[in-house]
Design a protein around this motif. Structure first.
Motif, PDB file in Angstrom:
ATOM      1  N   GLN A 341       0.831  -1.196   0.000  1.00  0.00           N
ATOM      2  CA  GLN A 341       0.000   0.000   0.000  1.00  0.00           C
ATOM      3  C   GLN A 341       0.869   1.251   0.000  1.00  0.00           C
ATOM      4  OE1 GLN A 341      -3.061  -0.009   2.945  1.00  0.00           O
ATOM      5  NE2 GLN A 341      -3.734   2.071   2.510  1.00  0.00           N
ATOM      6  N   GLU A 342       1.985   1.192   0.707  1.00  0.00           N
ATOM      7  CA  GLU A 342       2.891   2.331   0.749  1.00  0.00           C
ATOM      8  C   GLU A 342       3.465   2.630  -0.631  1.00  0.00           C
ATOM      9  OE1 GLU A 342       7.145   3.561   2.851  1.00  0.00           O
ATOM     10  OE2 GLU A 342       6.029   1.809   3.553  1.00  0.00           O
ATOM     11  N   ILE A 343       3.772   1.579  -1.423  1.00  0.00           N
ATOM     12  CA  ILE A 343       4.291   1.778  -2.781  1.00  0.00           C
ATOM     13  C   ILE A 343       3.259   2.489  -3.641  1.00  0.00           C
ATOM     14  CG2 ILE A 343       4.921   0.583  -4.913  1.00  0.00           C
ATOM     15  CD1 ILE A 343       6.396  -1.442  -3.235  1.00  0.00           C
ATOM     16  N   PHE A 344       2.008   2.010  -3.599  1.00  0.00           N
ATOM     17  CA  PHE A 344       0.970   2.654  -4.392  1.00  0.00           C
ATOM     18  C   PHE A 344       0.764   4.096  -3.948  1.00  0.00           C
ATOM     19  CE2 PHE A 344      -0.524  -1.651  -5.669  1.00  0.00           C
ATOM     20  CZ  PHE A 344      -0.546  -1.421  -7.022  1.00  0.00           C
ATOM     21  N   GLU A 345       0.911   4.361  -2.674  1.00  0.00           N
ATOM     22  CA  GLU A 345       0.765   5.728  -2.199  1.00  0.00           C
ATOM     23  C   GLU A 345       1.925   6.601  -2.659  1.00  0.00           C
ATOM     24  OE1 GLU A 345       0.264   5.269   1.983  1.00  0.00           O
ATOM     25  OE2 GLU A 345      -1.884   4.845   1.851  1.00  0.00           O
ATOM     26  N   ARG A 346       3.137   6.002  -2.755  1.00  0.00           N
ATOM     27  CA  ARG A 346       4.262   6.775  -3.294  1.00  0.00           C
ATOM     28  C   ARG A 346       4.049   7.081  -4.768  1.00  0.00           C
ATOM     29  NH1 ARG A 346       7.863   3.590   0.113  1.00  0.00           N
ATOM     30  NH2 ARG A 346       8.291   2.152  -1.595  1.00  0.00           N
ATOM     31  N   MET A 347       3.410   6.145  -5.496  1.00  0.00           N
ATOM     32  CA  MET A 347       3.133   6.363  -6.911  1.00  0.00           C
ATOM     33  C   MET A 347       1.923   7.266  -7.114  1.00  0.00           C
ATOM     34  SD  MET A 347       3.699   2.518  -8.442  1.00  0.00           S
ATOM     35  CE  MET A 347       3.389   3.017 -10.139  1.00  0.00           C
ATOM     36  N   GLY A 348       0.905   7.074  -6.286  1.00  0.00           N
ATOM     37  CA  GLY A 348      -0.362   7.753  -6.545  1.00  0.00           C
ATOM     38  C   GLY A 348      -0.815   8.745  -5.507  1.00  0.00           C
ATOM     39  N   GLY A 349      -0.075   8.919  -4.425  1.00  0.00           N
ATOM     40  CA  GLY A 349      -0.432   9.917  -3.432  1.00  0.00           C
ATOM     41  C   GLY A 349      -1.222   9.345  -2.261  1.00  0.00           C
ATOM     42  N   GLN A 350      -1.289  10.119  -1.206  1.00  0.00           N
ATOM     43  CA  GLN A 350      -1.940   9.709   0.043  1.00  0.00           C
ATOM     44  C   GLN A 350      -3.433  10.035  -0.037  1.00  0.00           C
ATOM     45  OE1 GLN A 350      -0.041   8.433   2.572  1.00  0.00           O
ATOM     46  NE2 GLN A 350       1.935   8.711   1.569  1.00  0.00           N
ATOM     47  N   SER A 351      -4.179   9.286  -0.826  1.00  0.00           N
ATOM     48  CA  SER A 351      -5.570   9.671  -1.071  1.00  0.00           C
ATOM     49  C   SER A 351      -6.516   8.496  -1.014  1.00  0.00           C
ATOM     50  CB  SER A 351      -5.663  10.348  -2.440  1.00  0.00           C
ATOM     51  OG  SER A 351      -5.110   9.522  -3.438  1.00  0.00           O
ATOM     52  N   GLY A 352      -6.208   7.497  -0.232  1.00  0.00           N
ATOM     53  CA  GLY A 352      -7.037   6.311  -0.232  1.00  0.00           C
ATOM     54  C   GLY A 352      -6.561   5.347  -1.296  1.00  0.00           C
ATOM     55  N   LEU A 353      -6.733   4.068  -1.047  1.00  0.00           N
ATOM     56  CA  LEU A 353      -6.128   3.053  -1.896  1.00  0.00           C
ATOM     57  C   LEU A 353      -6.656   3.100  -3.327  1.00  0.00           C
ATOM     58  CD1 LEU A 353      -4.192   0.751  -2.138  1.00  0.00           C
ATOM     59  CD2 LEU A 353      -5.949  -0.795  -1.285  1.00  0.00           C
ATOM     60  N   THR A 354      -7.957   3.254  -3.507  1.00  0.00           N
ATOM     61  CA  THR A 354      -8.524   3.247  -4.862  1.00  0.00           C
ATOM     62  C   THR A 354      -8.030   4.442  -5.669  1.00  0.00           C
ATOM     63  OG1 THR A 354     -10.506   2.069  -4.135  1.00  0.00           O
ATOM     64  CG2 THR A 354     -10.642   3.292  -6.199  1.00  0.00           C
ATOM     65  N   ASP A 355      -8.080   5.641  -5.066  1.00  0.00           N
ATOM     66  CA  ASP A 355      -7.589   6.825  -5.765  1.00  0.00           C
ATOM     67  C   ASP A 355      -6.090   6.734  -6.021  1.00  0.00           C
ATOM     68  OD1 ASP A 355     -10.007   8.021  -6.058  1.00  0.00           O
ATOM     69  OD2 ASP A 355      -9.826   9.338  -4.320  1.00  0.00           O
ATOM     70  N   ALA A 356      -5.339   6.177  -5.068  1.00  0.00           N
ATOM     71  CA  ALA A 356      -3.897   6.021  -5.257  1.00  0.00           C
ATOM     72  C   ALA A 356      -3.606   5.070  -6.411  1.00  0.00           C
ATOM     73  CB  ALA A 356      -3.248   5.517  -3.969  1.00  0.00           C
ATOM     74  N   PHE A 357      -4.399   3.996  -6.511  1.00  0.00           N
ATOM     75  CA  PHE A 357      -4.210   3.048  -7.610  1.00  0.00           C
ATOM     76  C   PHE A 357      -4.533   3.723  -8.938  1.00  0.00           C
ATOM     77  CE2 PHE A 357      -5.559  -0.305 -10.489  1.00  0.00           C
ATOM     78  CZ  PHE A 357      -4.561  -1.255 -10.325  1.00  0.00           C
ATOM     79  N   LEU A 358      -5.647   4.460  -9.005  1.00  0.00           N
ATOM     80  CA  LEU A 358      -5.992   5.173 -10.229  1.00  0.00           C
ATOM     81  C   LEU A 358      -4.908   6.171 -10.606  1.00  0.00           C
ATOM     82  CD1 LEU A 358      -9.817   5.917  -9.869  1.00  0.00           C
ATOM     83  CD2 LEU A 358      -8.719   4.670 -11.734  1.00  0.00           C
ATOM     84  N   ALA A 359      -4.396   6.916  -9.625  1.00  0.00           N
ATOM     85  CA  ALA A 359      -3.344   7.894  -9.896  1.00  0.00           C
ATOM     86  C   ALA A 359      -2.079   7.212 -10.410  1.00  0.00           C
ATOM     87  CB  ALA A 359      -3.034   8.701  -8.635  1.00  0.00           C
ATOM     88  N   ALA A 360      -1.766   6.030  -9.844  1.00  0.00           N
ATOM     89  CA  ALA A 360      -0.587   5.298 -10.307  1.00  0.00           C
ATOM     90  C   ALA A 360      -0.768   4.842 -11.752  1.00  0.00           C
ATOM     91  CB  ALA A 360      -0.334   4.096  -9.400  1.00  0.00           C
ATOM     92  N   MET A 361      -1.962   4.388 -12.115  1.00  0.00           N
ATOM     93  CA  MET A 361      -2.221   3.951 -13.489  1.00  0.00           C
ATOM     94  C   MET A 361      -2.181   5.127 -14.462  1.00  0.00           C
ATOM     95  SD  MET A 361      -2.463   0.700 -13.214  1.00  0.00           S
ATOM     96  CE  MET A 361      -1.248   0.913 -11.890  1.00  0.00           C
ATOM     97  N   VAL A 362      -2.726   6.258 -14.041  1.00  0.00           N
ATOM     98  CA  VAL A 362      -2.672   7.458 -14.878  1.00  0.00           C
ATOM     99  C   VAL A 362      -1.227   7.872 -15.114  1.00  0.00           C
ATOM    100  CG1 VAL A 362      -3.142   9.931 -14.853  1.00  0.00           C
ATOM    101  CG2 VAL A 362      -4.964   8.328 -14.294  1.00  0.00           C
ATOM    102  N   SER A 363      -0.424   7.808 -14.057  1.00  0.00           N
ATOM    103  CA  SER A 363       0.992   8.156 -14.185  1.00  0.00           C
ATOM    104  C   SER A 363       1.710   7.220 -15.147  1.00  0.00           C
ATOM    105  CB  SER A 363       1.660   8.118 -12.810  1.00  0.00           C
ATOM    106  OG  SER A 363       3.031   8.449 -12.907  1.00  0.00           O
ATOM    107  N   MET A 364       1.392   5.918 -15.103  1.00  0.00           N
ATOM    108  CA  MET A 364       1.996   4.971 -16.021  1.00  0.00           C
ATOM    109  C   MET A 364       1.613   5.288 -17.470  1.00  0.00           C
ATOM    110  SD  MET A 364       3.996   3.006 -14.381  1.00  0.00           S
ATOM    111  CE  MET A 364       4.315   1.851 -15.710  1.00  0.00           C
ATOM    112  N   LEU A 365       0.343   5.634 -17.696  1.00  0.00           N
ATOM    113  CA  LEU A 365      -0.078   6.029 -19.039  1.00  0.00           C
ATOM    114  C   LEU A 365       0.693   7.253 -19.503  1.00  0.00           C
ATOM    115  CD1 LEU A 365      -3.984   5.614 -18.940  1.00  0.00           C
ATOM    116  CD2 LEU A 365      -2.335   4.163 -20.113  1.00  0.00           C
TER     117      LEU A 365
END
Length: 539
Positions: A341-365
């Motif tokens: 969870q900490e990795i996803f938060e580093r990629m996607g921010g401290q905004s809840g797991l679902t939003d962090a996952f979405l942010a990480a996927m957007v960043s990958m795109l």
């Protein structure tokens, strides 16, 4: 064009047809002395980095077994990564990397082979070389040997890296040989494509389409079964690499299947190369209309780049839907593992797991879109070195106007594919369209900045323009691997994507970094165009 008179007499024997292979190989390796090591080191090191990450995140056998069970039970995740055959650290690395690693090794190989075969013929350099004591099949042999050296080096780096991360032994060798084998298989595919087309761009596109089809077949097969036994998986060469089953009672015989496919394709490429003239192809380019229909520089750029733009747009739509479909299961993917969870938060921010996952996927795109913009900007360099820019500029088109047409496709196209990717994410997830679309478009300043670097290098230092790939590759590696291994913040700050707001969620839109990146991109584009206006056109 036909080979020079007497060439057939000089190169009629098997030995004669390979004459000049050694100096051509040295030339190829010299030309690729920067690009090839970057590919090998970055791709090879990603295996050991992922291994160290898994060893840290899933430090007990129970946690690894739980991860393997949850992955195999999720058809969407199987489609993306494949089934888990073994829950050891090495087995998890093989699961995570064999598909993507094989595809990236294939891309590296197609670039090497097309560059030293069809590209040389398209620019006319091969005809000049063939006027000397160079055999008919020497260029193809040198290109395949260069690809073989690159893949062998990649296999060594993967083996050494896996041993260093605690996953050595026979499994590391099997994994490395599977990745290198897939690289060589698609190197031969690229060699065949080079015989059928007169354009290096089309040869690359055809080979890339085959790679994409192989990945889609593997994904469809893996979604249907959890043991890699689907017919669709076996129809895909990338599925063969998966079925080597590194770290899980290795199937060494599958490597023989890959070797046989390499040999068959190489034989076909050599046969085709011997039956055509230098510069010609089996699929001739269709003649254009009797009267021109393109009246502007932008129209010309759009005509040249529309195939690539359509391909990228469709790919982002599909990938966006797939990633969006995974978002609902983000909690299952992470489970109760705090480190993950900490990795996803580093990629996607401290905004809840679902939003962090979405942010990480957007960043990958966004990071993948950076490859699109660099490739599209560097089309200017390709047009110039191939001699096609000079006739255009000899007319009433200015250098700035000619370049602006291609840059409009590059920068506008990046906005288009990110918008389509964002729509795909929202459709796959099922809601939050405005938030996800806004998050996708928020990646554009970083994408544009990397495109601006390519413009500057092309305009000021055209011979160093290829270094734009290295800049984009470093940013991609930092975004992909950096959060997993917790790189120091000063290192992560090298990538412009680090400075973007983590959307959706987080603290909302932060305009300062966005405006600063955009302004920097504008300045770099202006400097690149100014340099292009002053320098001589390459011939």
């Amino acid at each position: 064009m036909t080979a020079p008179a007497g060439a057939g007499r000089r190169t009629g024997s098997a030995t004669g047809q390979l004459a000049g292979t050694r100096p051509l190989l040295r030339l190829a390796l010299r030309r690729d002395r920067i690009m090839m090591p970057i590919w090998v080191i970055v791709l090879g090191a990603s295996f050991s980095s992922v291994g160290k990450s898994f060893a840290s995140l899933y430090d007990t056998a129970a946690r690894r077994a739980e991860l393997a069970t949850s992955m195999n039970a999720n058809s969407s995740l199987r489609a993306l990564y494949g089934p888990v055959f073994n829950d050891s650290v090495g087995g998890l690395v093989s699961w995570r990397m064999v598909g993507f690693g094989g595809a990236l090794a294939a891309v590296m190989s197609l670039i090497v082979v097309i560059r030293h075969t069809r590209e040389e013929e398209e620019t006319g350099r091969q005809e000049m070389l063939s006027s000397a004591m160079v055999g008919r099949r020497a260029p193809l042999t040198a290109a395949l040997l260069a690809a073989m050296i690159a893949n062998a080096a990649l296999a060594l780096v993967i083996t050494a890296g896996m041993a260093g991360s605690g996953g050595g032994g026979a499994g590391a060798v099997a994994l490395a040989l599977a990745i290198a084998g897939i690289g060589m298989l698609f190197a031969c595919t690229a060699a065949i494509a080079a015989q059928f087309t007169e354009s290096a761009r089309l040869a690359k596109g055809l080979t890339a389409a085959v790679i994409g089809a192989a990945f889609v077949l593997k994904a469809a097969g893996d979604s249907a079964t959890d043991d890699g036994s689907s017919v669709l998986t076996w129809l895909s060469p990338i599925g063969w690499a998966e079925n080597v089953r590194a770290y899980a009672d290795e199937r060494w015989w599958v490597l023989l299947v890959i070797a046989a496919a390499v040999a068959i394709q190489a034989a076909l490429a050599y046969t085709l190369a011997g039956r055509r003239d230098v510069g010609m192809s089996f699929l001739a380019t269709r003649p254009g209309p009797a009267q021109g229909r393109i009246s502007t520089a932008f129209g010309l750029a759009l005509r040249l780049q529309r195939g690539s733009l359509i391909g990228w747009t469709l790919s982002f739509a599909v990938v966006g839907v797939v990633f969006g479909g995974l978002t609902g299961g983000a909690a299952d993917l992470v489970g109760d593992n705090a480190k993950t969870q900490e990795i996803f938060e580093r990629m996607g921010g401290q905004s809840g797991l679902t939003d962090a996952f979405l942010a990480a996927m957007v960043s990958m795109l966004g990071m993948v879109a950076a490859l699109y913009i660099v490739a599209t900007v560097l089309r200017l360099h390709g047009e110039e070195t191939a001699g096609r820019a000079e006739p255009v500029l000899a007319g009433g088109v200015s250098r700035i106007g000619w370049a602006a047409g291609h840059l409009a496709i590059a920068f506008g196209g990046a906005a288009l594919i990110m918008a389509v990717g964002g729509l795909g994410l929202a459709v796959g997830y099922g809601h939050e369209l405005p938030a996800v679309l806004g998050a996708s478009l928020a990646q554009l300043p970083a994408i544009w900045l990397l495109g601006a670097v390519a413009v500057l290098l092309y305009g000021a230092l055209p011979k160093a323009a290829v270094a734009s790939w290295g800049v984009a590759g470093i940013c991609l590696a930092l975004g992909w691997i950096g959060p997993a291994i917790d790189l120091p913040q000063p290192v992560m700050d090298v990538s412009p994507f680090t400075h973007l707001p983590k959307l959706p969620g987080g603290t909302g839109m932060e305009w300062g970094p966005v405006l600063a990146l955009t302004a920097t991109a504008v300045v770099l584009v202006g400097a690149g165009l100014a340099a292009l206006r002053r320098r001589d056109v390459l011939t």
